[in-house]
Design a protein around this motif. Structure first.
Motif, PDB file in Angstrom:
ATOM      1  N   ARG A 329       0.827  -1.213   0.000  1.00  0.00           N
ATOM      2  CA  ARG A 329       0.000   0.000   0.000  1.00  0.00           C
ATOM      3  C   ARG A 329       0.859   1.260   0.000  1.00  0.00           C
ATOM      4  O   ARG A 329       0.503   2.269  -0.614  1.00  0.00           O
ATOM      5  CB  ARG A 329      -0.953  -0.015   1.190  1.00  0.00           C
ATOM      6  CG  ARG A 329      -2.018  -1.105   1.087  1.00  0.00           C
ATOM      7  CD  ARG A 329      -3.239  -0.762   1.905  1.00  0.00           C
ATOM      8  NE  ARG A 329      -3.823   0.503   1.477  1.00  0.00           N
ATOM      9  CZ  ARG A 329      -4.528   1.314   2.267  1.00  0.00           C
ATOM     10  NH1 ARG A 329      -4.733   0.976   3.540  1.00  0.00           N
ATOM     11  NH2 ARG A 329      -5.024   2.444   1.817  1.00  0.00           N
ATOM     12  N   GLU A 332       1.825   1.861  -3.474  1.00  0.00           N
ATOM     13  CA  GLU A 332       0.758   2.499  -4.254  1.00  0.00           C
ATOM     14  C   GLU A 332       0.796   4.019  -4.090  1.00  0.00           C
ATOM     15  O   GLU A 332       0.563   4.761  -5.050  1.00  0.00           O
ATOM     16  CB  GLU A 332      -0.603   1.959  -3.808  1.00  0.00           C
ATOM     17  CG  GLU A 332      -0.832   0.497  -4.179  1.00  0.00           C
ATOM     18  CD  GLU A 332      -2.102  -0.068  -3.551  1.00  0.00           C
ATOM     19  OE1 GLU A 332      -2.828   0.708  -2.877  1.00  0.00           O
ATOM     20  OE2 GLU A 332      -2.362  -1.274  -3.722  1.00  0.00           O
ATOM     21  N   GLU A 335       3.539   5.380  -6.259  1.00  0.00           N
ATOM     22  CA  GLU A 335       3.142   5.421  -7.671  1.00  0.00           C
ATOM     23  C   GLU A 335       2.163   6.556  -7.942  1.00  0.00           C
ATOM     24  O   GLU A 335       2.212   7.192  -9.009  1.00  0.00           O
ATOM     25  CB  GLU A 335       2.539   4.085  -8.089  1.00  0.00           C
ATOM     26  CG  GLU A 335       3.528   2.921  -8.096  1.00  0.00           C
ATOM     27  CD  GLU A 335       4.716   3.171  -9.035  1.00  0.00           C
ATOM     28  OE1 GLU A 335       4.548   3.890 -10.050  1.00  0.00           O
ATOM     29  OE2 GLU A 335       5.802   2.641  -8.742  1.00  0.00           O
ATOM     30  N   GLN A 336       1.287   6.858  -6.993  1.00  0.00           N
ATOM     31  CA  GLN A 336       0.371   7.984  -7.152  1.00  0.00           C
ATOM     32  C   GLN A 336       1.137   9.307  -7.202  1.00  0.00           C
ATOM     33  O   GLN A 336       0.796  10.208  -7.979  1.00  0.00           O
ATOM     34  CB  GLN A 336      -0.638   7.997  -6.001  1.00  0.00           C
ATOM     35  CG  GLN A 336      -1.645   6.856  -6.065  1.00  0.00           C
ATOM     36  CD  GLN A 336      -2.399   6.660  -4.754  1.00  0.00           C
ATOM     37  OE1 GLN A 336      -2.273   7.473  -3.826  1.00  0.00           O
ATOM     38  NE2 GLN A 336      -3.171   5.578  -4.666  1.00  0.00           N
TER      39      GLN A 336
END
Length: 344
Positions: A329, A332, A335-336
């Protein structure tokens, strides 16, 4: 990605970095740390590498500076906004209190923020993702052999109830001792232990508890074990784990106990209430000694209740709190940040 560690002494934050980075790299992330007090085998950079931050990496538009402390946020802000290094700033907040004005100012300058629990997130005034800590479910596991059984401890009785952490009022050690003094005479098959160090500041606090235990005639059934070589072994030997803290930053011990297939009674300090389900244990108000005692009593009266809750706790932790999930998580969020940077 760079995960700084600007504290020499071992802390929960440092432990998180040490555990996460190998998993994150195994997931394909090019992440390193920097700072003191870290294992030599952990991928790291030194201060001499900082000039390289003026240049973007080969495969990304910038690097991410993942701070977890105020001084790390300050360093990131200086590098990005003063030195104009190609960085985006991420902060993970575990504090469960209203932040000081300066900390709020620092947080507002982050490009993204993670809260380690819903409770800590409730004190943030900026958008954030809630990513709770996980644990290594291979290191913390159910009993596997005879050494993992209570009988191997050599202590009296058939069942073990315990708590772990430094011996001090903030950890609720006195609340645990008081509950045991009141409950153990009714349950002769149970023994209670406390694992954890007592610093010089709290030696008199521990001695007062020892005197109280002796006066109750329970010196052989309520024991201070001090720092043990491997606390994981004691989690596996326990039938019930108690986390009586008055306050916590996050608090991993209930997860560690549940991953060891042990039922849990905990206060609502830290993130305890967010990690324990009704079928895996019981949560009471922090600092309420009577509520703690009343919550423990049914488990001591019915060891089979503990066994069933322990099995459900194990499944719950393996599904919801593996360290791999936390690492994924966080990846993630990285990457955002990269995706947002490409659009800007």
């Amino acid at each position: 990605m760079i995960a700084p560690n600007f504290k020499r002494k071992l802390s929960g934050v440092t432990s998180t970095i040490i555990q996460l980075i190998p998993l994150q790299r195994a997931n394909g992330l090019n992440i390193v740390t920097m700072g003191p007090g870290l294992p030599a085998e952990l991928p790291s950079i030194g201060w001499t590498s900082l000039p390289g931050l003026w240049f973007k990496p080969r495969t990304r538009p910038f690097r991410i500076w993942h701070a977890r402390r105020n001084n790390e946020m300050i360093a990131g802000i200086l590098m990005r906004h003063v030195l104009r290094m190609k960085l985006r700033l991420l902060f993970t907040s575990a504090a469960q209190r209203d932040h000081q004005p300066f900390t709020k100012w620092l947080i507002r300058r982050m490009d993204a923020v993670i809260a380690t629990s819903g409770k800590s997130g409730s004190f943030l005034k900026v958008p954030h993702a809630v990513i709770m800590h996980g644990i290594d479910t291979e290191l913390f596991h159910p009993p596997q052999d005879n050494q993992d059984r209570f009988a191997a401890s050599g202590l009296p009785g058939q069942f073990l109830v315990g708590c772990s952490g430094r011996i001090r009022p903030s950890k609720g050690t006195d609340l645990f001792v008081d509950a045991m003094i009141n409950l153990l005479p009714q349950h002769p098959q149970w023994t209670a232990v406390m694992t954890g160090r007592t610093t010089a500041e709290y030696k008199s606090f521990e001695q007062a508890l020892r005197d109280k235990i002796t006066k109750a005639g329970l010196g052989d059934r309520i024991l201070f074990l001090g720092e043990v070589p491997d606390v994981r072994l004691w989690y596996r030997r326990m039938t019930l784990y108690v986390a009586p803290s008055r306050n916590e930053g996050f608090g991993l011990t209930p997860l560690e106990a549940m991953a060891s297939q042990t039922a849990v009674v905990a206060s609502d300090a830290g993130a305890y209430a967010e990690m324990i389900e009704p079928e895996t244990g019981t949560v009471v108000a922090a600092g309420d000694g009577l509520a703690l005692e009343q919550a423990i009593a049914p488990y001591l009266a019915d060891p089979e209740m503990c066994e069933e809750a322990g099995k459900l706790a194990l499944a719950h932790v393996r599904q919801n709190f593996p360290l791999q999930k936390e690492a994924g998580r966080i990846g993630e969020v990285y990457e955002q940040l990269f995706a947002a940077g490409l659009k800007s």
